[in-house]
Motif scaffolding. Sequence first.
Motif, PDB file in Angstrom:
ATOM      1  N   SER A 256       0.838  -1.207   0.000  1.00  0.00           N
ATOM      2  CA  SER A 256       0.000   0.000   0.000  1.00  0.00           C
ATOM      3  C   SER A 256       0.865   1.247   0.000  1.00  0.00           C
ATOM      4  CB  SER A 256      -0.908   0.019   1.234  1.00  0.00           C
ATOM      5  OG  SER A 256      -1.774  -1.090   1.244  1.00  0.00           O
ATOM      6  N   THR A 257       0.485   2.234  -0.778  1.00  0.00           N
ATOM      7  CA  THR A 257       1.284   3.447  -0.907  1.00  0.00           C
ATOM      8  C   THR A 257       0.842   4.528   0.067  1.00  0.00           C
ATOM      9  OG1 THR A 257      -0.185   4.320  -2.620  1.00  0.00           O
ATOM     10  CG2 THR A 257       1.698   2.994  -3.353  1.00  0.00           C
ATOM     11  N   VAL A 258       1.689   5.526   0.206  1.00  0.00           N
ATOM     12  CA  VAL A 258       1.383   6.673   1.049  1.00  0.00           C
ATOM     13  C   VAL A 258       0.091   7.347   0.585  1.00  0.00           C
ATOM     14  CG1 VAL A 258       2.121   9.029   1.605  1.00  0.00           C
ATOM     15  CG2 VAL A 258       3.748   7.126   1.804  1.00  0.00           C
ATOM     16  N   GLY A 259      -0.004   7.637  -0.718  1.00  0.00           N
ATOM     17  CA  GLY A 259      -1.181   8.328  -1.232  1.00  0.00           C
ATOM     18  C   GLY A 259      -2.448   7.515  -1.093  1.00  0.00           C
ATOM     19  N   GLY A 260      -2.380   6.217  -1.395  1.00  0.00           N
ATOM     20  CA  GLY A 260      -3.560   5.374  -1.282  1.00  0.00           C
ATOM     21  C   GLY A 260      -4.023   5.205   0.142  1.00  0.00           C
TER      22      GLY A 260
END
Length: 398
Positions: free
Chosen positions: A125-129
Motif C-alpha cells: 500500500s502506498t502513502v497516497g492510497g
Amino acid sequence: MRPLDALAKVCGDVRPGEPAEGVLGVEPVFVAAPASLAEAADVMRVAAEKGLAVVPRGAETRLDWGTPPERCDLLVDTHRLDKLVEHTAGDLVAKAEAGLPMDRLNEKLAERGQRLALDLPLPGSTVGGTIATGAAGPLRSLYGTPRSLVIGLTVVRADGQIARSGGKVVKNVAGYDLGRLLSGSYGTLGLIVEATFRLHPIPTASAYVTCAVDGPEDTHDAVQTVLHSPVAPSAIEYITPGTVAVLLEGVPDGVAARARQIAELLGEKSEITESAPDGWGAYPEGTALIDISAPPPALPDVLTTLGPDVAATWSGSGHGYVGLPAELGPDEVADVLGRLRDVLTRHRGNAVVRYAPEEVRAAIDVWGPIPALTLMRRVKDQFDPDNRLSPGRFVGGI
C-alpha cells in the motif's frame, strides 16, 4: 491537439489504457505516470483543459474500494513518485511522495529508530492510497488514523494548481484541515503528491497478551477490562473466532510488568507472547468487506447480530471489519448489512462496504446514510466544480 499528444508533451510516461487496468470495471482511456510534482501539475492542467475525468492509482491494493467511477479518461499512476523527500529525525517528521509504499517508508524510517505508526494489512500500500482511503488498523487506538498523523500535504487541484498545507514540524497546525479533508476522500478532491507525517520512536520492546473469549458478553467484558485498566496498551483487537489480543510497547522491564498485569486482569485463559496472534491487523477473509465503527459498548450487540460464524475484527477504539463469504448472494449480503446498520444506528455508528463483487454492489447501498452529505457536496463543488476527479467514487455519487 489530441489529449494523448498534449499529455505526452508534459509527462515522460503516457500511454493508452488497457482493459486490465479498469477501476471496478471502468477502463481508462489514457494512463500517465508523472515523476515529479511539476509533471503531476502539468498532467492535471492538461486534463482540465481537455475536460478529462481523472482517477489516481497507487499500488492498486485498495482500488476496488468504493464505487466505480462514472468515467475514467485518465488514470494517474503514482508509482514513479516514490521518494522519501525528507526525514528530520530530530523533529520526528518525514515527508514522502504519494507513490512510496508504506513498508518501504517504514524501512527507511527504521534506520533512524522511528516509524509511521500505521498498520499495514495490505503489503505494498502506498502513502497516497493510504491517505486517500483513510486506512488504519489496531494501532489507531493509540496513534490515530492517517488524518491524525498527516501534518502537511501537497496536492494538485483539479485545475492543475499546486496547493500546500501544514509544515515540517508538529507544532505547525495550519495545514491540518486540508490533510483531514483529503484523508478518506477517494481521490475526489485532489491528487495527493506529497505528505508530511509526524512519527514515533520504535519501541525497544513489545509483547502481546491474548485471551480466549466465549460469546459477545465475555468478549465485551475482556475489552472493557483492558480499556479501564491503568495499563496503557498500544492496541486492543478482537479476532474471530474468539480471541482478544492486547499489544504493549515500551522498554523491556516496563512491557514485561504491564503484560503480567494485563494477563492477571484477563484471567487464566490469557497468554503472553512475543509474536502477534493469527489475524492481528488483517482484514477478515471474505469476498465482501464491511468497515464498521461505533463506540466500544456496541461490541456485544454487533457480535450477537453477526453470529459466531462470521469473520470479524474489532479494535478497542470502536472500529472493525466484517468479512462475508462468497456463498452469500446479494440478497443475503443486503440482509446482513441491513441488520448490522440497524444495530449500529442505535449506537450512533455506521457500516460501509469497502469491497464486494459487482452483483452485490449493485444490490446494496455501499455507503449507507451520510448525515453530512450536503456539506460534503459543497466541499466537492469548491475543490472540483466540474466533477472530474474520481467522479462517482465517493458517497452520494461525489
